[in-house]
Scaffold this motif. Sequence first.
Motif, PDB file in Angstrom:
ATOM      1  N   VAL A   1       0.839  -1.201   0.000  1.00 23.30           N
ATOM      2  CA  VAL A   1       0.000   0.000   0.000  1.00 23.30           C
ATOM      3  C   VAL A   1       0.875   1.253   0.000  1.00 23.30           C
ATOM      4  CG1 VAL A   1      -1.668   1.309   1.334  1.00 23.30           C
ATOM      5  CG2 VAL A   1      -1.959  -1.146   1.077  1.00 23.30           C
ATOM      6  N   VAL A   2       1.987   1.209   0.725  1.00 21.40           N
ATOM      7  CA  VAL A   2       2.912   2.350   0.721  1.00 21.40           C
ATOM      8  C   VAL A   2       3.355   2.655  -0.703  1.00 21.40           C
ATOM      9  CG1 VAL A   2       5.267   3.045   1.325  1.00 21.40           C
ATOM     10  CG2 VAL A   2       3.759   2.111   3.077  1.00 21.40           C
ATOM     11  N   ARG A   3       3.622   1.588  -1.481  1.00 25.12           N
ATOM     12  CA  ARG A   3       4.040   1.819  -2.857  1.00 25.12           C
ATOM     13  C   ARG A   3       2.918   2.402  -3.688  1.00 25.12           C
ATOM     14  NH1 ARG A   3       7.934  -1.139  -6.450  1.00 25.12           N
ATOM     15  NH2 ARG A   3       7.662   0.946  -7.247  1.00 25.12           N
ATOM     16  N   ALA A   4       1.683   2.095  -3.274  1.00 25.97           N
ATOM     17  CA  ALA A   4       0.545   2.645  -4.018  1.00 25.97           C
ATOM     18  C   ALA A   4       0.419   4.142  -3.797  1.00 25.97           C
ATOM     19  CB  ALA A   4      -0.741   1.936  -3.605  1.00 25.97           C
ATOM     20  N   LEU A   5       1.058   4.644  -2.751  1.00 24.97           N
ATOM     21  CA  LEU A   5       1.044   6.084  -2.485  1.00 24.97           C
ATOM     22  C   LEU A   5       1.805   6.853  -3.545  1.00 24.97           C
ATOM     23  CD1 LEU A   5       1.706   6.107   1.355  1.00 24.97           C
ATOM     24  CD2 LEU A   5      -0.220   7.206   0.250  1.00 24.97           C
ATOM     25  N   ARG A   6       2.726   6.163  -4.170  1.00 22.09           N
ATOM     26  CA  ARG A   6       3.552   6.755  -5.228  1.00 22.09           C
ATOM     27  C   ARG A   6       4.387   7.934  -4.745  1.00 22.09           C
ATOM     28  NH1 ARG A   6       2.385   4.749 -10.604  1.00 22.09           N
ATOM     29  NH2 ARG A   6       0.295   3.924 -10.695  1.00 22.09           N
ATOM     30  N   ASN A   7       4.809   7.864  -3.491  1.00 16.24           N
ATOM     31  CA  ASN A   7       5.710   8.882  -2.972  1.00 16.24           C
ATOM     32  C   ASN A   7       7.139   8.468  -3.303  1.00 16.24           C
ATOM     33  OD1 ASN A   7       7.635   9.947  -1.106  1.00 16.24           O
ATOM     34  ND2 ASN A   7       5.929  10.728   0.105  1.00 16.24           N
ATOM     35  N   PRO A   8       7.890   9.283  -4.040  1.00  9.55           N
ATOM     36  CA  PRO A   8       9.221   8.870  -4.511  1.00  9.55           C
ATOM     37  C   PRO A   8      10.163   8.445  -3.395  1.00  9.55           C
ATOM     38  CG  PRO A   8       8.572  10.932  -5.549  1.00  9.55           C
ATOM     39  CD  PRO A   8       7.534  10.635  -4.520  1.00  9.55           C
ATOM     40  N   ALA A   9      10.165   9.186  -2.284  1.00  6.07           N
ATOM     41  CA  ALA A   9      11.102   8.862  -1.208  1.00  6.07           C
ATOM     42  C   ALA A   9      10.737   7.514  -0.584  1.00  6.07           C
ATOM     43  CB  ALA A   9      11.086   9.955  -0.154  1.00  6.07           C
ATOM     44  N   LEU A  10       9.450   7.341  -0.238  1.00  3.33           N
ATOM     45  CA  LEU A  10       9.017   6.078   0.351  1.00  3.33           C
ATOM     46  C   LEU A  10       9.226   4.925  -0.619  1.00  3.33           C
ATOM     47  CD1 LEU A  10       5.724   7.187   2.120  1.00  3.33           C
ATOM     48  CD2 LEU A  10       7.876   6.541   3.192  1.00  3.33           C
ATOM     49  N   ASP A  11       8.913   5.184  -1.898  1.00  3.75           N
ATOM     50  CA  ASP A  11       9.112   4.162  -2.925  1.00  3.75           C
ATOM     51  C   ASP A  11      10.542   3.664  -2.926  1.00  3.75           C
ATOM     52  OD1 ASP A  11       7.158   4.467  -5.997  1.00  3.75           O
ATOM     53  OD2 ASP A  11       6.675   3.748  -3.982  1.00  3.75           O
ATOM     54  N   ALA A  12      11.479   4.619  -2.868  1.00  2.00           N
ATOM     55  CA  ALA A  12      12.896   4.244  -2.928  1.00  2.00           C
ATOM     56  C   ALA A  12      13.244   3.316  -1.779  1.00  2.00           C
ATOM     57  CB  ALA A  12      13.773   5.491  -2.900  1.00  2.00           C
ATOM     58  N   ILE A  13      12.746   3.646  -0.570  1.00  4.38           N
ATOM     59  CA  ILE A  13      13.055   2.802   0.595  1.00  4.38           C
ATOM     60  C   ILE A  13      12.483   1.410   0.422  1.00  4.38           C
ATOM     61  CG2 ILE A  13      12.700   2.513   3.082  1.00  4.38           C
ATOM     62  CD1 ILE A  13      12.538   5.556   3.297  1.00  4.38           C
ATOM     63  N   VAL A  14      11.211   1.338   0.011  1.00  5.90           N
ATOM     64  CA  VAL A  14      10.567   0.028  -0.140  1.00  5.90           C
ATOM     65  C   VAL A  14      11.256  -0.788  -1.229  1.00  5.90           C
ATOM     66  CG1 VAL A  14       8.439  -1.180  -0.707  1.00  5.90           C
ATOM     67  CG2 VAL A  14       8.351   0.880   0.693  1.00  5.90           C
ATOM     68  N   ILE A  15      11.555  -0.116  -2.361  1.00  7.79           N
ATOM     69  CA  ILE A  15      12.224  -0.829  -3.451  1.00  7.79           C
ATOM     70  C   ILE A  15      13.569  -1.367  -2.990  1.00  7.79           C
ATOM     71  CG2 ILE A  15      13.316  -0.567  -5.715  1.00  7.79           C
ATOM     72  CD1 ILE A  15      11.121   1.374  -6.456  1.00  7.79           C
ATOM     73  N   ALA A  16      14.316  -0.527  -2.240  1.00  8.95           N
ATOM     74  CA  ALA A  16      15.627  -0.966  -1.759  1.00  8.95           C
ATOM     75  C   ALA A  16      15.465  -2.207  -0.877  1.00  8.95           C
ATOM     76  CB  ALA A  16      16.308   0.159  -0.983  1.00  8.95           C
ATOM     77  N   TYR A  17      14.501  -2.140   0.026  1.00  9.92           N
ATOM     78  CA  TYR A  17      14.254  -3.274   0.915  1.00  9.92           C
ATOM     79  C   TYR A  17      13.953  -4.534   0.112  1.00  9.92           C
ATOM     80  CZ  TYR A  17      11.524  -6.305   4.016  1.00  9.92           C
ATOM     81  OH  TYR A  17      11.033  -7.394   4.697  1.00  9.92           O
ATOM     82  N   VAL A  18      13.027  -4.414  -0.822  1.00  3.96           N
ATOM     83  CA  VAL A  18      12.612  -5.584  -1.610  1.00  3.96           C
ATOM     84  C   VAL A  18      13.781  -6.136  -2.424  1.00  3.96           C
ATOM     85  CG1 VAL A  18      11.152  -6.370  -3.507  1.00  3.96           C
ATOM     86  CG2 VAL A  18      10.190  -4.929  -1.710  1.00  3.96           C
ATOM     87  N   GLU A  19      14.520  -5.242  -3.097  1.00  2.00           N
ATOM     88  CA  GLU A  19      15.624  -5.717  -3.942  1.00  2.00           C
ATOM     89  C   GLU A  19      16.695  -6.411  -3.128  1.00  2.00           C
ATOM     90  OE1 GLU A  19      15.786  -5.722  -7.380  1.00  2.00           O
ATOM     91  OE2 GLU A  19      13.704  -5.184  -7.030  1.00  2.00           O
ATOM     92  N   VAL A  20      17.023  -5.834  -1.944  1.00  2.82           N
ATOM     93  CA  VAL A  20      18.059  -6.455  -1.119  1.00  2.82           C
ATOM     94  C   VAL A  20      17.593  -7.821  -0.627  1.00  2.82           C
ATOM     95  CG1 VAL A  20      19.280  -6.330   1.083  1.00  2.82           C
ATOM     96  CG2 VAL A  20      19.169  -4.329  -0.384  1.00  2.82           C
ATOM     97  N   LEU A  21      16.364  -7.879  -0.112  1.00  2.00           N
ATOM     98  CA  LEU A  21      15.927  -9.150   0.438  1.00  2.00           C
ATOM     99  C   LEU A  21      15.678 -10.222  -0.601  1.00  2.00           C
ATOM    100  CD1 LEU A  21      15.554  -7.558   3.186  1.00  2.00           C
ATOM    101  CD2 LEU A  21      14.227  -9.564   3.700  1.00  2.00           C
ATOM    102  N   ARG A  22      15.411  -9.802  -1.844  1.00  2.00           N
ATOM    103  CA  ARG A  22      15.234 -10.816  -2.872  1.00  2.00           C
ATOM    104  C   ARG A  22      16.543 -11.105  -3.593  1.00  2.00           C
ATOM    105  NH1 ARG A  22      10.368  -9.411  -6.583  1.00  2.00           N
ATOM    106  NH2 ARG A  22      10.054 -11.625  -6.766  1.00  2.00           N
ATOM    107  N   GLY A  23      17.577 -10.317  -3.300  1.00  2.00           N
ATOM    108  CA  GLY A  23      18.853 -10.509  -3.979  1.00  2.00           C
ATOM    109  C   GLY A  23      19.830 -11.351  -3.187  1.00  2.00           C
ATOM    110  N   ILE A  24      19.508 -11.642  -1.922  1.00  2.00           N
ATOM    111  CA  ILE A  24      20.416 -12.471  -1.129  1.00  2.00           C
ATOM    112  C   ILE A  24      19.729 -13.799  -0.804  1.00  2.00           C
ATOM    113  CG2 ILE A  24      21.658 -10.533  -0.116  1.00  2.00           C
ATOM    114  CD1 ILE A  24      19.996 -10.888   2.379  1.00  2.00           C
ATOM    115  N   PRO A  25      20.530 -14.852  -0.614  1.00  2.00           N
ATOM    116  CA  PRO A  25      19.939 -16.139  -0.272  1.00  2.00           C
ATOM    117  C   PRO A  25      19.316 -16.069   1.120  1.00  2.00           C
ATOM    118  CG  PRO A  25      22.209 -16.400  -0.987  1.00  2.00           C
ATOM    119  CD  PRO A  25      21.989 -14.950  -0.760  1.00  2.00           C
ATOM    120  N   LEU A  26      18.191 -16.721   1.299  1.00  3.75           N
ATOM    121  CA  LEU A  26      17.529 -16.752   2.596  1.00  3.75           C
ATOM    122  C   LEU A  26      18.460 -17.335   3.650  1.00  3.75           C
ATOM    123  CD1 LEU A  26      15.066 -16.453   4.384  1.00  3.75           C
ATOM    124  CD2 LEU A  26      14.262 -18.657   3.535  1.00  3.75           C
TER     125      LEU A  26
END
Lengths: 225, 242, 214
Positions: free
Chosen positions: C40-65
């Motif tokens: 839902v935060v991403r649905a807000l389309r706020n650039p700053a918040l988007d960047a944080i969420v995207i960073a979180y998602v990319e990092v957690l999906r880029g490393i092995p569990l």
Amino acid sequence: MPLLAAARLDFSIVRESLPELGSGALWTLEVTATGIVGMLLVGIVGAAMRTSNSAPARGFATAFAEFFRNTPPLVHIFFAYFALPVVGIKLPAFVAGTLALVFYQGAIAIEILRAGIEAVPKGQFEAASALGLSGFEQFRSIVMPQAFRISLPALGNNLISLLKNTSLISAIGAIEITGVANDIIAIRLTSAELYLTVGAFYLCSVFILSGILRSTEARLARYGT
Amino acid sequence: MAMVAMSHVRKAFGSNEVLKDISLTVDPDEVCCIIGPSGSGKSTVLRCINRLVSIDGGEVIVDGLSVTDPKVKDVDLRRRVGMVFQQFNLFPHMTALQNVTLAPRKVRGLAGAQAEETAMRLLAKVGLREKAQEYPAQLSGGQQQRVAIARALAMEPKVMLFDEATSALDPEITGEVLAVMRDLAAEHTTMIIVTHEMGFAREVGTHLVFMDGGVIVEEGAPRAIFENPQAERTKAFLSKVL
Amino acid sequence: MSPAYFSALRDVIVHGLPVTVEVSFASMLIAVAGGLILGVVRALRNPALDAIVIAYVEVLRGIPLLVLMFFVFFGLPQLGFHFPEIPSAIIALGLWGAANATEIVRGAIFSIASGQSEAGSALGLGWLQVMTSIVLPQALRRMIPPFMSLFVAIVESSSLAALIGVRDLLEIVRIKVENDATLWLPLLISILFIYFLINYPISLLSQRLEKRLA
């Protein structure tokens, strides 16, 4: 609080271990490369069987794919290394681990390619049949190339998943970067810096791989499938 | 000997009887045009000839081969019958040239150079020699369909089937495809054409067939039927489309 | 099948299965909650918040569990955060699951045609009202099949907890074979079937739902 935490990190241990970590990284890439080849082979053959006219072939491929993709890859790895010797098949850790991953990611690839084959327009099959092309030739020249292009994004994700899952083979002692890090930690006893570094390696690899996949997708899209 | 002889052909898809009792003879050099409302079974008739669809009853003899004979292989039939589809169905991952050379190489066993020579000749014939290295996505609908015709001709078939070959094209472009078909007719190619292009059927066709509801209602010389239809259904259909 | 196998299997199921189930469910809850919030935060389309969420998602999906789990259990104590085995596994699995869930939620929300939210806004509804009354109810239906697939992935990934000492199905097997290595074969086959019996029906249901919603 985070600054205090960062102050307890000492990356000199990483600098000292660079040679071992480097060789571990190469092993990871090697297992991944071997795994990719195996996974594509299993995927293509499996998808061909999955969509063939022969009911036994379909049944076998479906059972194989459903079993392997609904069960944990870590357990497959343990099975290949610890359970097979009980019936006389002793595989070295590298082989056991890679084989298990090939079956797991291959099973996922079978489903992906099956969806891709079903997405190829029926008119393509009609035209190929009308020209007299045999079933095998149709599959090889017309259906699979198009199914592959359609499946490329999902296959790319599967590939990245394979890269990350190579870390699991450290559990049976096969050499790759996560295992190397754990060996160092067992001796040096500090771990946060090493895990962060290993994590960074995977992140970079995934980033580069994603970039390659996206440019491949773009290049193939130019010919409009 | 007739090129294609269909006698009492029946075909049902599930509970839907698409072909009820079709008997049709097409002689060599004939341009047989099949017209009729949608759902009358016209496309299915074509597909029975090259076994893309298997018939439930009756017989189809193509150039002396019987489609119901299990000893007759699919490829034997399909080497004699060329088909052009409404949606073109060109292979999108291959160039125009590769589309045309594929079957001659794989089915007729021609060497690469020979296949290419034949293909370039045929592409020139349909007016697309310069487009040989282009991909289907780079060609217009009319150009794609002309490549599709060249692709079917490359197998040197005895009879060419056209399944509403111009129905998916914009009206301004149908002309270029009809022109190619006109040339083929003039060269005495045996053609069976399912079409909505009444003008073409009237001027180029030598044998007109009107189908409705899975049966042949009326057939004969095109001019005669267009000017003086006998059956009520034929009159109703023609008054709507002409 | 030897009596040793049956008694070992009983222990595996009685002691290991509840742990596997507990870790899987707890992680799934965190993943869904986290995914809904971040999506839902991403649905807000706020650039700053988007960047944080995207960073979180990319990092957690880029490393092995596995690396994440090791870091939480072995690495965090170095920085002052001590979590026992099961909470460590749940935290790592939950964070990883939330990253995947975020993408599912975002995809579902963005797949609801923008015309819907436009219509809502035109009627005078505020952003939050549009989201809760119009977009989310439709998006939630579309999230169900991929969330079911995520649960299957979490159940499979829960087996990694064995490598940090959590006594789940796999770890109990490891303990049982210490005295008899031949038990590896029947016990691993058995837990493979247990995992299959849990996951396959969910997979099938998810596929069927996906077709019906399409």
